[in-house]
Enzyme design. Structure first.
Site, PDB file in Angstrom:
ATOM      1  N   LYS A  63       0.910  -1.092   0.064  1.00 17.13           N
ATOM      2  CA  LYS A  63       0.067   0.138  -0.191  1.00 17.13           C
ATOM      3  C   LYS A  63       0.984   1.216  -0.017  1.00 17.13           C
ATOM      4  O   LYS A  63       0.619   2.402  -0.440  1.00 17.13           O
ATOM      5  CB  LYS A  63      -0.863  -0.115   1.233  1.00 17.13           C
ATOM      6  CG  LYS A  63      -2.224  -1.047   1.149  1.00 17.13           C
ATOM      7  CD  LYS A  63      -2.984  -1.011   2.236  1.00 17.13           C
ATOM      8  CE  LYS A  63      -4.250  -1.810   1.863  1.00 17.13           C
ATOM      9  NZ  LYS A  63      -5.388  -1.716   2.813  1.00 17.13           N
TER      10      LYS A  63
ATOM     11  N   ASP B  79      -9.621   3.165   1.142  1.00 19.19           N
ATOM     12  CA  ASP B  79      -9.980   2.566   2.694  1.00 19.19           C
ATOM     13  C   ASP B  79     -10.529   3.576   3.381  1.00 19.19           C
ATOM     14  O   ASP B  79     -11.184   2.986   4.484  1.00 19.19           O
ATOM     15  CB  ASP B  79      -8.450   2.098   2.807  1.00 19.19           C
ATOM     16  CG  ASP B  79      -7.968   0.576   2.368  1.00 19.19           C
ATOM     17  OD1 ASP B  79      -8.951   0.027   2.218  1.00 19.19           O
ATOM     18  OD2 ASP B  79      -6.853   0.433   2.410  1.00 19.19           O
TER      19      ASP B  79
END
Length: 274
Positions: free
Chosen positions: A72, A109
């Site tokens: 990420k 997210d």
């Protein structure tokens, strides 16, 4: 690393990635909408990441990918960042075709995490966040935007966790895993601890406020030991599937140009939890 396909597709990349439920979610929505496309998993190790994005950039059928552990943060080095996600959150979980098909990174997210708890007032409240990786960055970003009053980080690297609090302008502190939890209103597990195949997350939840909410981003298993412990104490819980589906909906529209259908959500959650 090259994919052979004759239809538009997206995928999720990670190391490991076999546990991911993202293909089930996106294929469910594709079928509902009659989209001619696919969604799959791609096991990509850290040393393969650059080649992966170079290969996919040259593939006209590739619509994008979701990004999971441990990529990420590293994925930011291989894609465009017009929204300045590097500065704001510092991690991405979605790469899609932007202007002129440029590979573009973003983070769904944060919005996905916030969606299940957005109707509660968190202004001035105290939260505990476990972990200091890419998922924790998204959680801290959302909590800061939501006006959280104080955050206690539970992390192995105190220096890294303190840096995150400073980055997001949050008041709080850091403690290790064997320290007593503060009387917080919200506890979020943003680490892999408690996931199938990972170490257990062992915390004593007794110090949490009465009526506190315990939110575990882990979704395999859906009912983690942490959530069972919270339920035994009559605390409110949110499981990782809630965030997973919410963030996937934002990514789905970026990949396929259509909003994820709301119809059939109960059937989707039942399928995911099976």
């Amino acid at each position: 690393m090259k994919a052979i396909t004759g239809q538009p597709y997206a995928e999720v990349i990670g190391d490991p990635v076999a546990h991911s439920k993202s293909p089930m979610i996106h294929r469910f929505w594709q079928k509902k909408l009659g989209i001619d496309g696919d969604y799959r998993t791609a096991h990509v190790t850290p040393d393969e990441l650059a080649d992966y994005f170079a290969d996919r950039a040259a593939d006209p059928d590739w619509m994008g990918c979701n990004v999971t552990i441990p990529h990420k943060i590293a994925a930011l080095d291989h894609v465009a960042d017009p929204g300045d996600v590097r500065e704001s959150i510092g991690a991405i979980n979605t790469v899609f075709r932007g202007e002129e098909s440029e590979l573009t990174g973003t983070n769904t997210d944060a919005a996905g995490f916030w969606a299940p708890i957005s109707e509660r007032n968190w202004s001035g409240r105290h939260a505990v966040v476990v972990g200091s990786g890419g998922a924790a960055r998204a959680v801290l970003f959302a909590l800061a935007k939501g006006g959280i009053g104080e955050v206690t980080m539970v992390a192995r690297s105190g220096l890294k966790a303190m840096g995150l609090l400073a980055h997001f302008g949050l008041k709080g502190g850091v403690q290790d895993f064997d320290a007593k939890l503060p009387p917080a209103h919200l506890l979020v597990n943003a680490s892999p601890l408690g996931m199938a195949g990972q170490e257990a997350l062992e915390l004593d939840l007794d110090p949490l406020k009465r009526g506190a909410l315990v939110y575990d981003l882990v979704y395999k298993p859906v009912e983690t030991a942490l959530l069972r412990q919270a339920a035994d104490r009559d605390l409110e819980t949110v499981d990782g599937l809630s965030m997973l589906v919410a963030q996937a909906a934002f990514a789905f529209e970026l990949f396929f140009g259509q909003p994820a259908p709301e119809e059939g959500q109960d059937a989707l959650f039942e399928k995911l939890g099976a």
